[in-house]
Write a protein that holds these residues in place. Structure first.
Motif, PDB file in Angstrom:
ATOM      1  N   TRP A  80       0.821  -1.218   0.000  1.00 22.68           N
ATOM      2  CA  TRP A  80       0.000   0.000   0.000  1.00 22.68           C
ATOM      3  C   TRP A  80       0.860   1.277   0.000  1.00 22.68           C
ATOM      4  O   TRP A  80       0.613   2.176  -0.824  1.00 22.68           O
ATOM      5  N   PRO A  81       1.873   1.417   0.852  1.00 26.66           N
ATOM      6  CA  PRO A  81       2.647   2.660   0.834  1.00 26.66           C
ATOM      7  C   PRO A  81       3.364   2.917  -0.487  1.00 26.66           C
ATOM      8  O   PRO A  81       3.631   4.074  -0.837  1.00 26.66           O
ATOM      9  N   HIS A  82       3.693   1.865  -1.240  1.00 29.02           N
ATOM     10  CA  HIS A  82       4.484   2.028  -2.456  1.00 29.02           C
ATOM     11  C   HIS A  82       3.693   2.678  -3.582  1.00 29.02           C
ATOM     12  O   HIS A  82       4.288   3.166  -4.549  1.00 29.02           O
ATOM     13  N   PHE A  83       2.377   2.677  -3.482  1.00 32.65           N
ATOM     14  CA  PHE A  83       1.559   3.273  -4.530  1.00 32.65           C
ATOM     15  C   PHE A  83       1.083   4.680  -4.171  1.00 32.65           C
ATOM     16  O   PHE A  83       0.203   5.227  -4.828  1.00 32.65           O
ATOM     17  N   ALA A  84       1.725   5.270  -3.167  1.00 32.31           N
ATOM     18  CA  ALA A  84       1.392   6.655  -2.806  1.00 32.31           C
ATOM     19  C   ALA A  84       1.650   7.593  -3.979  1.00 32.31           C
ATOM     20  O   ALA A  84       0.906   8.554  -4.194  1.00 32.31           O
ATOM     21  N   GLU A 123     -15.309   5.025  -7.358  1.00 35.96           N
ATOM     22  CA  GLU A 123     -14.127   4.667  -8.140  1.00 35.96           C
ATOM     23  C   GLU A 123     -13.073   5.778  -8.080  1.00 35.96           C
ATOM     24  O   GLU A 123     -11.875   5.509  -8.035  1.00 35.96           O
ATOM     25  N   ARG A 124     -13.531   7.022  -8.057  1.00 37.66           N
ATOM     26  CA  ARG A 124     -12.595   8.131  -7.909  1.00 37.66           C
ATOM     27  C   ARG A 124     -11.935   8.089  -6.537  1.00 37.66           C
ATOM     28  O   ARG A 124     -10.730   8.288  -6.403  1.00 37.66           O
ATOM     29  N   ALA A 125     -12.719   7.793  -5.523  1.00 39.10           N
ATOM     30  CA  ALA A 125     -12.172   7.682  -4.167  1.00 39.10           C
ATOM     31  C   ALA A 125     -11.180   6.523  -4.065  1.00 39.10           C
ATOM     32  O   ALA A 125     -10.192   6.596  -3.321  1.00 39.10           O
ATOM     33  N   LEU A 126     -11.444   5.456  -4.835  1.00 41.15           N
ATOM     34  CA  LEU A 126     -10.513   4.323  -4.879  1.00 41.15           C
ATOM     35  C   LEU A 126      -9.184   4.750  -5.482  1.00 41.15           C
ATOM     36  O   LEU A 126      -8.110   4.415  -4.961  1.00 41.15           O
ATOM     37  N   MET A 127      -9.220   5.491  -6.576  1.00 42.22           N
ATOM     38  CA  MET A 127      -7.997   5.958  -7.216  1.00 42.22           C
ATOM     39  C   MET A 127      -7.219   6.909  -6.307  1.00 42.22           C
ATOM     40  O   MET A 127      -5.989   6.873  -6.257  1.00 42.22           O
ATOM     41  N   TYR A 128      -7.951   7.743  -5.572  1.00 42.19           N
ATOM     42  CA  TYR A 128      -7.303   8.699  -4.681  1.00 42.19           C
ATOM     43  C   TYR A 128      -6.732   8.039  -3.429  1.00 42.19           C
ATOM     44  O   TYR A 128      -5.884   8.609  -2.753  1.00 42.19           O
ATOM     45  N   GLY A 129      -7.241   6.859  -3.080  1.00 44.08           N
ATOM     46  CA  GLY A 129      -6.758   6.182  -1.881  1.00 44.08           C
ATOM     47  C   GLY A 129      -7.566   6.456  -0.635  1.00 44.08           C
ATOM     48  O   GLY A 129      -7.201   5.988   0.445  1.00 44.08           O
ATOM     49  N   ALA A 142      -0.177   0.720  10.496  1.00 46.57           N
ATOM     50  CA  ALA A 142       1.250   0.870  10.216  1.00 46.57           C
ATOM     51  C   ALA A 142       1.542   1.109   8.741  1.00 46.57           C
ATOM     52  O   ALA A 142       2.595   1.644   8.379  1.00 46.57           O
ATOM     53  N   LEU A 143       0.614   0.701   7.876  1.00 51.04           N
ATOM     54  CA  LEU A 143       0.817   0.842   6.431  1.00 51.04           C
ATOM     55  C   LEU A 143       0.048   2.017   5.855  1.00 51.04           C
ATOM     56  O   LEU A 143       0.297   2.423   4.706  1.00 51.04           O
ATOM     57  N   LEU A 144      -0.895   2.569   6.618  1.00 51.91           N
ATOM     58  CA  LEU A 144      -1.796   3.596   6.106  1.00 51.91           C
ATOM     59  C   LEU A 144      -1.107   4.959   6.131  1.00 51.91           C
ATOM     60  O   LEU A 144      -1.323   5.767   7.038  1.00 51.91           O
ATOM     61  N   HIS A 145      -0.276   5.174   5.144  1.00 45.67           N
ATOM     62  CA  HIS A 145       0.395   6.479   5.072  1.00 45.67           C
ATOM     63  C   HIS A 145       0.876   6.708   3.647  1.00 45.67           C
ATOM     64  O   HIS A 145       1.031   5.775   2.869  1.00 45.67           O
ATOM     65  N   ASP A 146       1.100   7.958   3.330  1.00 40.73           N
ATOM     66  CA  ASP A 146       1.685   8.353   2.055  1.00 40.73           C
ATOM     67  C   ASP A 146       3.014   9.064   2.303  1.00 40.73           C
ATOM     68  O   ASP A 146       3.357  10.033   1.637  1.00 40.73           O
ATOM     69  N   GLU A 147       3.766   8.572   3.272  1.00 41.40           N
ATOM     70  CA  GLU A 147       5.000   9.257   3.670  1.00 41.40           C
ATOM     71  C   GLU A 147       6.123   9.117   2.649  1.00 41.40           C
ATOM     72  O   GLU A 147       6.998   9.981   2.566  1.00 41.40           O
ATOM     73  N   LEU A 148       6.128   8.024   1.878  1.00 38.79           N
ATOM     74  CA  LEU A 148       7.201   7.828   0.908  1.00 38.79           C
ATOM     75  C   LEU A 148       7.047   8.813  -0.243  1.00 38.79           C
ATOM     76  O   LEU A 148       5.956   8.979  -0.797  1.00 38.79           O
ATOM     77  N   ASP A 149       8.144   9.489  -0.603  1.00 42.82           N
ATOM     78  CA  ASP A 149       8.060  10.396  -1.748  1.00 42.82           C
ATOM     79  C   ASP A 149       8.022   9.590  -3.042  1.00 42.82           C
ATOM     80  O   ASP A 149       8.214   8.369  -3.054  1.00 42.82           O
ATOM     81  N   ASP A 150       7.777  10.267  -4.157  1.00 38.40           N
ATOM     82  CA  ASP A 150       7.596   9.570  -5.422  1.00 38.40           C
ATOM     83  C   ASP A 150       8.813   8.742  -5.796  1.00 38.40           C
ATOM     84  O   ASP A 150       8.684   7.607  -6.275  1.00 38.40           O
ATOM     85  N   THR A 151      10.002   9.302  -5.577  1.00 38.26           N
ATOM     86  CA  THR A 151      11.228   8.588  -5.942  1.00 38.26           C
ATOM     87  C   THR A 151      11.364   7.290  -5.166  1.00 38.26           C
ATOM     88  O   THR A 151      11.710   6.246  -5.728  1.00 38.26           O
ATOM     89  N   GLU A 152      11.066   7.330  -3.864  1.00 35.86           N
ATOM     90  CA  GLU A 152      11.205   6.127  -3.046  1.00 35.86           C
ATOM     91  C   GLU A 152      10.140   5.089  -3.414  1.00 35.86           C
ATOM     92  O   GLU A 152      10.420   3.879  -3.437  1.00 35.86           O
ATOM     93  N   CYS A 153       8.938   5.534  -3.706  1.00 35.96           N
ATOM     94  CA  CYS A 153       7.901   4.595  -4.154  1.00 35.96           C
ATOM     95  C   CYS A 153       8.359   3.858  -5.405  1.00 35.96           C
ATOM     96  O   CYS A 153       8.289   2.616  -5.485  1.00 35.96           O
TER      97      CYS A 153
END
Length: 401
Positions: A110-114, A173-179, A203-214
């Motif tokens: 989940w975090p990797h698709f932020a 579906e839009r809410a699904l795409m947005y997360g 523990a997984l519910l976050h968008d902390e990883l920046d685009d490069t790290e994802c």
């Protein structure tokens, strides 16, 4: 990080023959060597990182065919439970999101698709209009009533046309795409939507990883799942752009290699290079959506086999059949079977073989598939070349005698 150029690309650490690369790819995909049955279907999902979903169901749906190809006749209920079940503490095993296509993904990803959720939030939506207040209404309904299907949210469609979504379907579906919303279950093939804050482990519910790290993590995961691949092979696994791959591959842990006959730079999982790939080859029918053969150019490069799904090709123009499933045997793609079911008979509507040596392997693959879907007989209709039909029918009879 600057994008890779020919002059800045590091020197290859290994030179692989075409055969070595093929065997590395098969082992990485779980189709060479004894599978880790302790991990079961969930282990397959975690290793592959993504299993594609598709609406077509012939023998079974594609997400069922993928673990079957690796583990054999694992129960179909076991497959569904592995994807959509939960641990004793209520933690889901997986979620559905846009990766290579619509895919089942391990919940740990989940975090990797932020980066993709942010990209969807940042761009204007197209196609379906969303009435004012519809989005907030769907979120509030999920919050108050719990997980719901689109039908339970107010209806999936406005008319009988497949594309004519209702306002609630567009909103969810839009809410699904947005997360903000997540699908961690399918019920009768319908998505079951829930609030991400409630369904995804804290523990997984976050968008902390920046685009490069994802992207770096997804490139590393795709490299492990493929074993060895070109830039386009690895980027295509999660539908990344070439420039995104270039920006992170140097920090991904993958190492540069050359492969005989590929004619382009490649990268490999260093662990895949440490031990020569050995073991038993699976003989099996493959879903046309199996990750071993996702990328057509890669399939031709590794196996010398042209793979193409003809389900959306007009019937008169099909060469191999509606849902032609490649046959894997001895680490090679040796033919295709276009299957159907008629009562308890598996019907091979069209069988296309590379040559007579493939007859026994295709017979074995057909019988195992028939047993898996509770069919007691196999019937062969069209054959290419036609002179091999008698041999295939005889082999099927001999194996069941």
């Amino acid at each position: 990080m600057a994008l890779l150029s020919a002059s800045s690309r590091p020197r290859p650490v290994a030179e692989l023959s075409a055969d070595e690369a093929r065997r590395i790819a098969l082992r990485a995909q779980g189709l060479l060597g004894a599978p880790d049955r302790r991990g079961g279907v969930r282990g397959i999902l975690r290793h592959l990182g993504a299993v594609q979903l598709d609406t077509i169901s012939v023998l079974a749906r594609s997400h069922e065919l993928v673990p079957y190809a690796r583990l054999g006749a694992v129960g179909r209920g076991t497959v569904e439970s592995a994807y959509w079940g939960r641990d004793g503490d209520g933690r889901p095993h997986s979620f559905e999101y846009w990766s290579h296509a619509a895919c089942v993904l391990p919940v740990e990803e989940w975090p990797h698709f932020a980066f993709r959720r942010r990209a969807y939030r940042a761009r204007p939506m197209w196609g379906h209009e969303l009435p004012e207040g519809a989005y907030a209404q769907v979120i509030e309904q999920l919050r108050s009533e719990g997980p719901l299907t689109a039908t339970e949210l107010g209806g999936a469609k406005r008319t009988s046309e497949w594309w004519d979504w209702s306002a609630s379907k567009v909103a969810v579906e839009r809410a699904l795409m947005y997360g903000e919303v997540v699908c961690v279950e399918r019920r009768g093939w319908k998505r079951v939507y829930d609030l991400a804050e409630r369904a995804v482990p804290e523990a997984l519910l976050h968008d902390e990883l920046d685009d490069t790290e994802c992207v770096r993590r997804l490139v590393a995961q795709a490299g492990r799942a493929l074993g060895v691949g070109t830039r386009s092979d690895i980027a295509d696994y999660h539908r990344l752009r070439a420039d995104q791959f270039d920006a992170v591959v140097g920090d991904s842990g993958l190492v540069p290699v050359t492969v005989e006959g590929w004619g382009r730079p490649a990268w490999a999982d260093p662990q895949a290079l440490e031990t020569p790939p050995r073991g038993r080859h699976r003989t099996t029918l493959l879903s046309p959506f199996d990750s071993l053969i996702w990328e057509r150019a890669r399939t031709e490069r590794i196996f010398g086999f042209t793979h193409r799904l003809e389900a959306y090709t007009p019937k008169a123009r099909r060469v191999y059949g509606y849902f032609a499933m490649p046959v894997l045997a001895g680490g090679r793609l040796v033919g295709r079977v276009d299957p159907a079911r008629s009562g308890r008979t598996l019907v091979a509507r069209q069988v296309s073989l590379e040559g007579p040596r493939a007859v026994r392997d295709v017979a074995r693959a057909l019988l195992e598939a028939a047993s898996w879907v509770d069919c007691t007989d196999v019937r062969v209709e069209r054959m290419d070349p036609p002179e091999l039909r008698e041999a295939l029918v005889a082999e099927l009879a001999a194996l069941t005698a």
